[in-house]
Design a protein around this motif. Structure first.
Motif, PDB file in Angstrom:
ATOM      1  N   VAL A  50       0.859  -1.195   0.155  1.00 31.00           N
ATOM      2  CA  VAL A  50      -0.080  -0.118  -0.159  1.00 31.00           C
ATOM      3  C   VAL A  50       0.853   1.256  -0.038  1.00 31.00           C
ATOM      4  CG1 VAL A  50      -1.632   1.155   1.254  1.00 31.00           C
ATOM      5  CG2 VAL A  50      -1.988  -1.179   1.111  1.00 31.00           C
ATOM      6  N   PHE A  51       0.729   2.080  -0.963  1.00 30.70           N
ATOM      7  CA  PHE A  51       1.651   3.396  -1.261  1.00 30.70           C
ATOM      8  C   PHE A  51       0.784   4.672  -0.677  1.00 30.70           C
ATOM      9  CE2 PHE A  51       3.203   0.239  -4.375  1.00 30.70           C
ATOM     10  CZ  PHE A  51       4.401   0.025  -3.821  1.00 30.70           C
ATOM     11  N   GLY A  52       1.726   5.347  -0.370  1.00 36.10           N
ATOM     12  CA  GLY A  52       1.175   7.061  -0.209  1.00 36.10           C
ATOM     13  C   GLY A  52       1.767   7.672  -1.186  1.00 36.10           C
ATOM     14  N   PRO A  53       1.832   9.035  -0.899  1.00 33.65           N
ATOM     15  CA  PRO A  53       2.439  10.187  -1.745  1.00 33.65           C
ATOM     16  C   PRO A  53       4.031   9.739  -2.023  1.00 33.65           C
ATOM     17  CG  PRO A  53       1.326  11.156   0.002  1.00 33.65           C
ATOM     18  CD  PRO A  53       1.187   9.603   0.352  1.00 33.65           C
ATOM     19  N   ALA A  54       4.094  10.176  -3.536  1.00 32.24           N
ATOM     20  CA  ALA A  54       5.640  10.203  -3.961  1.00 32.24           C
ATOM     21  C   ALA A  54       6.176   8.609  -3.668  1.00 32.24           C
ATOM     22  CB  ALA A  54       6.713  10.888  -3.239  1.00 32.24           C
ATOM     23  N   GLY A  55       5.292   7.489  -3.752  1.00 32.96           N
ATOM     24  CA  GLY A  55       5.478   6.286  -3.830  1.00 32.96           C
ATOM     25  C   GLY A  55       6.062   5.464  -2.431  1.00 32.96           C
ATOM     26  N   SER A  56       5.951   6.372  -1.303  1.00 23.04           N
ATOM     27  CA  SER A  56       6.246   5.863  -0.019  1.00 23.04           C
ATOM     28  C   SER A  56       5.264   4.529   0.465  1.00 23.04           C
ATOM     29  CB  SER A  56       6.066   7.040   1.043  1.00 23.04           C
ATOM     30  OG  SER A  56       4.378   7.397   1.049  1.00 23.04           O
ATOM     31  N   LEU A  57       6.188   3.703   0.913  1.00 23.91           N
ATOM     32  CA  LEU A  57       5.358   2.547   1.511  1.00 23.91           C
ATOM     33  C   LEU A  57       4.903   2.640   2.658  1.00 23.91           C
ATOM     34  CD1 LEU A  57       4.849  -0.423   0.983  1.00 23.91           C
ATOM     35  CD2 LEU A  57       6.873  -1.038   2.283  1.00 23.91           C
ATOM     36  N   ARG A  58       3.451   2.579   2.649  1.00 18.87           N
ATOM     37  CA  ARG A  58       2.576   2.641   3.759  1.00 18.87           C
ATOM     38  C   ARG A  58       2.358   1.391   4.866  1.00 18.87           C
ATOM     39  NH1 ARG A  58      -0.258   7.479   4.795  1.00 18.87           N
ATOM     40  NH2 ARG A  58       0.138   6.688   6.970  1.00 18.87           N
ATOM     41  N   GLY A  59       2.467   0.252   3.899  1.00 18.31           N
ATOM     42  CA  GLY A  59       2.319  -1.066   4.724  1.00 18.31           C
ATOM     43  C   GLY A  59       2.166  -1.887   3.705  1.00 18.31           C
ATOM     44  N   ALA A  60       1.735  -3.207   4.088  1.00 17.63           N
ATOM     45  CA  ALA A  60       1.063  -4.371   3.177  1.00 17.63           C
ATOM     46  C   ALA A  60      -0.234  -4.538   3.858  1.00 17.63           C
ATOM     47  CB  ALA A  60       2.074  -5.386   3.437  1.00 17.63           C
ATOM     48  N   ILE A  61      -1.271  -4.697   2.871  1.00 17.52           N
ATOM     49  CA  ILE A  61      -2.587  -5.296   3.210  1.00 17.52           C
ATOM     50  C   ILE A  61      -2.252  -6.976   2.574  1.00 17.52           C
ATOM     51  CG2 ILE A  61      -3.568  -4.750   0.907  1.00 17.52           C
ATOM     52  CD1 ILE A  61      -6.094  -4.026   2.589  1.00 17.52           C
ATOM     53  N   ALA A  62      -3.118  -7.733   3.536  1.00 19.92           N
ATOM     54  CA  ALA A  62      -2.838  -9.280   3.210  1.00 19.92           C
ATOM     55  C   ALA A  62      -4.118  -9.808   3.785  1.00 19.92           C
ATOM     56  CB  ALA A  62      -1.716  -9.770   4.026  1.00 19.92           C
ATOM     57  N   ILE A  63      -4.494 -11.102   3.306  1.00 18.34           N
ATOM     58  CA  ILE A  63      -5.389 -12.182   3.547  1.00 18.34           C
ATOM     59  C   ILE A  63      -4.526 -13.248   4.057  1.00 18.34           C
ATOM     60  CG2 ILE A  63      -7.219 -11.096   2.771  1.00 18.34           C
ATOM     61  CD1 ILE A  63      -7.026 -13.364   0.374  1.00 18.34           C
ATOM     62  N   SER A  64      -5.095 -14.244   5.036  1.00 19.63           N
ATOM     63  CA  SER A  64      -4.351 -15.341   5.389  1.00 19.63           C
ATOM     64  C   SER A  64      -5.390 -16.489   5.945  1.00 19.63           C
ATOM     65  CB  SER A  64      -3.202 -15.076   6.476  1.00 19.63           C
ATOM     66  OG  SER A  64      -3.835 -14.517   7.593  1.00 19.63           O
ATOM     67  N   GLY A  65      -5.191 -17.441   5.959  1.00 18.68           N
ATOM     68  CA  GLY A  65      -5.945 -18.493   6.352  1.00 18.68           C
ATOM     69  C   GLY A  65      -5.719 -20.076   6.084  1.00 18.68           C
ATOM     70  N   PRO A  66      -6.242 -20.978   6.325  1.00 15.97           N
ATOM     71  CA  PRO A  66      -5.824 -22.516   6.192  1.00 15.97           C
ATOM     72  C   PRO A  66      -5.216 -22.831   4.750  1.00 15.97           C
ATOM     73  CG  PRO A  66      -7.835 -22.620   7.384  1.00 15.97           C
ATOM     74  CD  PRO A  66      -7.632 -21.053   7.112  1.00 15.97           C
ATOM     75  N   ALA A  67      -3.931 -23.151   4.674  1.00 16.14           N
ATOM     76  CA  ALA A  67      -3.351 -23.591   3.357  1.00 16.14           C
ATOM     77  C   ALA A  67      -4.427 -24.248   2.553  1.00 16.14           C
ATOM     78  CB  ALA A  67      -2.073 -24.414   3.512  1.00 16.14           C
ATOM     79  N   ALA A  68      -5.351 -25.273   2.948  1.00 14.66           N
ATOM     80  CA  ALA A  68      -6.050 -25.737   2.040  1.00 14.66           C
ATOM     81  C   ALA A  68      -6.978 -25.033   1.239  1.00 14.66           C
ATOM     82  CB  ALA A  68      -7.005 -26.911   3.038  1.00 14.66           C
ATOM     83  N   ARG A  69      -7.228 -23.833   1.654  1.00 11.70           N
ATOM     84  CA  ARG A  69      -8.010 -22.865   1.156  1.00 11.70           C
ATOM     85  C   ARG A  69      -7.466 -21.986   0.277  1.00 11.70           C
ATOM     86  NH1 ARG A  69     -11.445 -22.486   6.169  1.00 11.70           N
ATOM     87  NH2 ARG A  69     -10.498 -20.175   6.662  1.00 11.70           N
ATOM     88  N   PHE A  70      -6.161 -22.320  -0.064  1.00  5.53           N
ATOM     89  CA  PHE A  70      -5.196 -21.289  -0.951  1.00  5.53           C
ATOM     90  C   PHE A  70      -4.566 -22.290  -1.793  1.00  5.53           C
ATOM     91  CE2 PHE A  70      -5.822 -18.497   2.576  1.00  5.53           C
ATOM     92  CZ  PHE A  70      -5.632 -17.242   2.236  1.00  5.53           C
ATOM     93  N   SER A  71      -5.532 -22.625  -2.705  1.00  3.98           N
ATOM     94  CA  SER A  71      -4.990 -23.709  -3.819  1.00  3.98           C
ATOM     95  C   SER A  71      -4.987 -22.739  -5.285  1.00  3.98           C
ATOM     96  CB  SER A  71      -6.103 -24.609  -4.017  1.00  3.98           C
ATOM     97  OG  SER A  71      -7.348 -24.086  -4.570  1.00  3.98           O
ATOM     98  N   LEU A  72      -4.479 -23.404  -6.334  1.00  2.77           N
ATOM     99  CA  LEU A  72      -4.316 -23.028  -7.687  1.00  2.77           C
ATOM    100  C   LEU A  72      -5.451 -22.377  -8.104  1.00  2.77           C
ATOM    101  CD1 LEU A  72      -1.511 -25.356  -8.876  1.00  2.77           C
ATOM    102  CD2 LEU A  72      -1.023 -22.978  -8.401  1.00  2.77           C
ATOM    103  N   GLU A  73      -6.530 -22.911  -7.627  1.00  3.75           N
ATOM    104  CA  GLU A  73      -7.880 -22.687  -8.203  1.00  3.75           C
ATOM    105  C   GLU A  73      -8.534 -21.461  -7.610  1.00  3.75           C
ATOM    106  OE1 GLU A  73      -7.101 -25.792  -7.376  1.00  3.75           O
ATOM    107  OE2 GLU A  73      -6.629 -26.520  -9.327  1.00  3.75           O
ATOM    108  N   THR A  74      -8.173 -21.356  -6.246  1.00  2.00           N
ATOM    109  CA  THR A  74      -8.824 -20.137  -5.376  1.00  2.00           C
ATOM    110  C   THR A  74      -8.068 -19.023  -5.542  1.00  2.00           C
ATOM    111  OG1 THR A  74      -7.879 -20.879  -3.348  1.00  2.00           O
ATOM    112  CG2 THR A  74     -10.010 -21.863  -4.104  1.00  2.00           C
ATOM    113  N   ILE A  75      -6.519 -19.144  -5.555  1.00  2.00           N
ATOM    114  CA  ILE A  75      -5.783 -17.952  -5.414  1.00  2.00           C
ATOM    115  C   ILE A  75      -6.059 -16.751  -6.525  1.00  2.00           C
ATOM    116  CG2 ILE A  75      -3.382 -17.106  -5.711  1.00  2.00           C
ATOM    117  CD1 ILE A  75      -2.504 -19.437  -4.138  1.00  2.00           C
TER     118      ILE A  75
END
Length: 260
Positions: free
Chosen positions: A188-213
């Motif tokens: 997530v960026f702010g003015p002049a390309g400054s990095l404000r942070g990272a936004i993420a989702i996370s959960g059980p690996a079984a729900r992160f498959s090549l089909e759902t990602i």
């Protein structure tokens, strides 16, 4: 040059205000100044209309007329930008974006920033599912493991030169921070390309498959784009990524092909 046409006000708008915004929007990154012909070309407005509108914009220091007859953005825009930044609080924007992300993906959503060689969770909205990744606000996690950690280290100018930033603003990991956890993150960026942070989702690996990602990745990119825009950054990198979605994954193997 296309045929000139007067800018029509949008529903409920005021024509004079719309014209002023059209002139301000004509300036793009890299422009030092624009002449009247270029402004007419970019706005589709008559030169006479631009000159009338310019009188007010110059008087209010939104536009400056240079000695060579070209026009430049004025100091009032910087003043307004400073007021916006001073009033800007992450609390006003991040939680709402995270709640939407949880609704769209069903997974827990977090916002991280870098704390030396760690990352800290500043905001967290849990998944409504009973089986989920248990992260809490204030948790300190490794910077070198997990999607959000990799995003923070890859897009932080203090750690990585901009020339070496990843081409795509999205990273997915499965089983890296913890064996049974998957995650997708974007900067997530702010003015002049400054990095404000990272936004993420996370959960059980079984729900992160090549089909759902891929579908979940779209939701994360849209959230990063929206939050970047709200925080005064340039969302172009996310719009480009959405147009040709590319996910960098760690720890995920493609299923073997089958033949009839």
């Amino acid at each position: 040059m296309p045929a000139e046409q007067e800018v029509e006000p949008k529903a409920g708008g005021v024509a004079a205000v719309e014209r002023a915004f059209a002139i301000l929007h004509a300036f793009r990154a890299g422009d030092t100044s624009l002449n009247l012909s270029e402004l007419a070309f970019r706005t589709g407005m008559y030169k006479s209309t631009i000159l009338r509108t310019m009188t007010s914009l110059i008087r209010e220091h939104c536009i400056v007329r240079l000695d060579d007859g070209t026009y430049q953005l004025g100091s009032m825009l910087l003043h307004w930008g400073g007021l916006y930044q001073a009033a800007l609080r992450l609390d006003d924007h991040v939680p709402a974006i995270l709640r939407r992300l949880v609704q769209e993906t069903g997974e827990g959503a977090s916002f991280f920033t870098r704390e030396n060689n760690l990352r800290v969770c500043l905001f967290r909205i849990d998944s409504p599912k009973s089986v989920r990744d248990h992260i809490r606000t204030g948790d300190l996690l490794p910077l070198d493991k997990g999607a959000a950690g990799k995003v923070l280290s890859s897009f932080d100018r203090a750690l990585t030169p901009p020339a070496n930033f990843p081409e795509h603003p999205l990273i997915a990991t499965v089983g890296e921070r913890e064996p049974d956890i998957g995650a997708i993150a974007a900067p997530v960026f702010g003015p002049a390309g400054s990095l404000r942070g990272a936004i993420a989702i996370s959960g059980p690996a079984a729900r992160f498959s090549l089909e759902t990602i891929p579908e979940m990745s779209q939701a994360v990119l849209k959230a990063a784009s929206d939050l970047t825009r709200r925080l005064g950054g340039d969302p172009t990198i996310f719009e480009t990524a959405l147009a040709s979605l590319h996910v960098t994954t760690t720890g995920l193997s493609a299923p073997s092909a089958t033949t009839a």
